[in-house]
Write a protein that holds these residues in place. Structure first.
Motif, PDB file in Angstrom:
ATOM      1  N   GLU A  51    -114.373   9.436  37.281  1.00  0.00           N
ATOM      2  CA  GLU A  51    -113.954   9.695  38.551  1.00  0.00           C
ATOM      3  C   GLU A  51    -114.338  11.429  38.707  1.00  0.00           C
ATOM      4  O   GLU A  51    -113.889  12.197  39.756  1.00  0.00           O
ATOM      5  N   GLU A  53    -115.251  14.656  38.393  1.00  0.00           N
ATOM      6  CA  GLU A  53    -115.816  15.289  38.976  1.00  0.00           C
ATOM      7  C   GLU A  53    -116.804  16.593  38.210  1.00  0.00           C
ATOM      8  O   GLU A  53    -117.016  17.585  38.333  1.00  0.00           O
ATOM      9  N   ASP A  55    -119.449  17.261  33.960  1.00  0.00           N
ATOM     10  CA  ASP A  55    -121.186  16.811  33.308  1.00  0.00           C
ATOM     11  C   ASP A  55    -120.766  15.685  32.329  1.00  0.00           C
ATOM     12  O   ASP A  55    -119.836  15.052  31.892  1.00  0.00           O
ATOM     13  N   LYS A  59    -117.757  14.461  29.891  1.00  0.00           N
ATOM     14  CA  LYS A  59    -116.516  13.264  29.885  1.00  0.00           C
ATOM     15  C   LYS A  59    -117.007  12.322  28.513  1.00  0.00           C
ATOM     16  O   LYS A  59    -116.070  11.955  27.868  1.00  0.00           O
TER      17      LYS A  59
END
Length: 239
Positions: A51, A53, A55, A59
């Motif tokens: 979830e 926001e 790139d 992550k």
């Protein structure tokens, strides 16, 4: 730093034993000469990271930081070959059953198929009647223990909750009999059973006739001597 890494490596074996008690899986891999110990992500962890926001590269770094157990102090952001976070992330997601929607569906299908097995259903029935038991522990019970609780669970659900469960004998899992027992002559088995029974009978303690006239609470006492009878003590007090 190197000192912290060396200290972690020194205690790695003990740490792995502890991690195995906590996590479903503990896995190891070597990427570009660097050893990693990692675990699967939980659904909650994966959902929260997904979830964000940010790139995909960021992550990956977060996934690696969350799931990597060793080295604990590893920096996935600075001065790290780009291939390490990407490869390690793929391994973590694969171990977590999250590498693709198809893989996730395959896992669900596998466990759904297990529920067609009456043995798995019995575990759930016991859990429903006795919620204090851990569903993961019940399959490790012996047949006697499992069927003891299952028979009680059937009664509880049918008579106290109105949910009758119909299981016929053909649905009960059949335990294969080892070949060496099948080949064992029945007469020999019966002889062994009879011998054990005779030994048990001959080893039974014999009590004097007076013993059987005693109230039950006195029968555990040694009845080989009348002086040990509580009644005898009362009689002797009168003289």
């Amino acid at each position: 730093n190197k000192e912290q890494y060396a200290e972690e490596a020194l205690n790695l074996e003990d740490n792995i034993k502890q991690w195995k008690k906590i996590y479903e899986q503990v896995l190891t891999v070597e990427i570009h000469g660097q050893h990693f110990v990692y675990r699967p992500l939980s659904r909650f962890e994966f959902r929260r990271i997904s979830e964000l926001e940010i790139d995909d590269g960021d992550k990956e770094e977060i996934i690696c930081s969350v799931a990597t157990l060793f080295p604990e102090s590893y920096d996935f952001v600075n001065d790290v070959p780009a291939a390490i976070p990407t490869q390690l992330t793929n391994l973590i997601l694969e171990a977590s059953g999250l590498s693709s929607p198809e893989e996730t569906l395959n896992i669900l299908t596998f466990y759904r198929d297990q529920m067609l097995d009456i043995d798995s259903q019995i575990d759930c029935i016991i859990k429903e009647a006795f919620p204090e038991f851990d569903l993961e522990d019940i399959p490790h019970w012996t047949i006697k223990q499992a069927y003891f609780y299952f028979s009680r669970a059937e009664w509880i659900l049918a008579n106290l909750r109105g949910s009758r469960i119909d299981i016929n004998k053909n649905q009960i899992p059949q335990v294969p009999i080892p070949e060496h027992i099948k080949q064992h002559p029945t007469s020999e088995l019966n002889n062994e059973i009879q011998e054990e029974k005779e030994i048990a009978e001959t080893s039974t303690k014999e009590y004097p006739e007076e013993y059987y006239n005693l109230p039950p609470e006195f029968r555990e006492q040694d009845s080989s001597n009348i002086d040990h009878f509580p009644e005898a003590d009362l009689l002797f007090d009168d003289f």
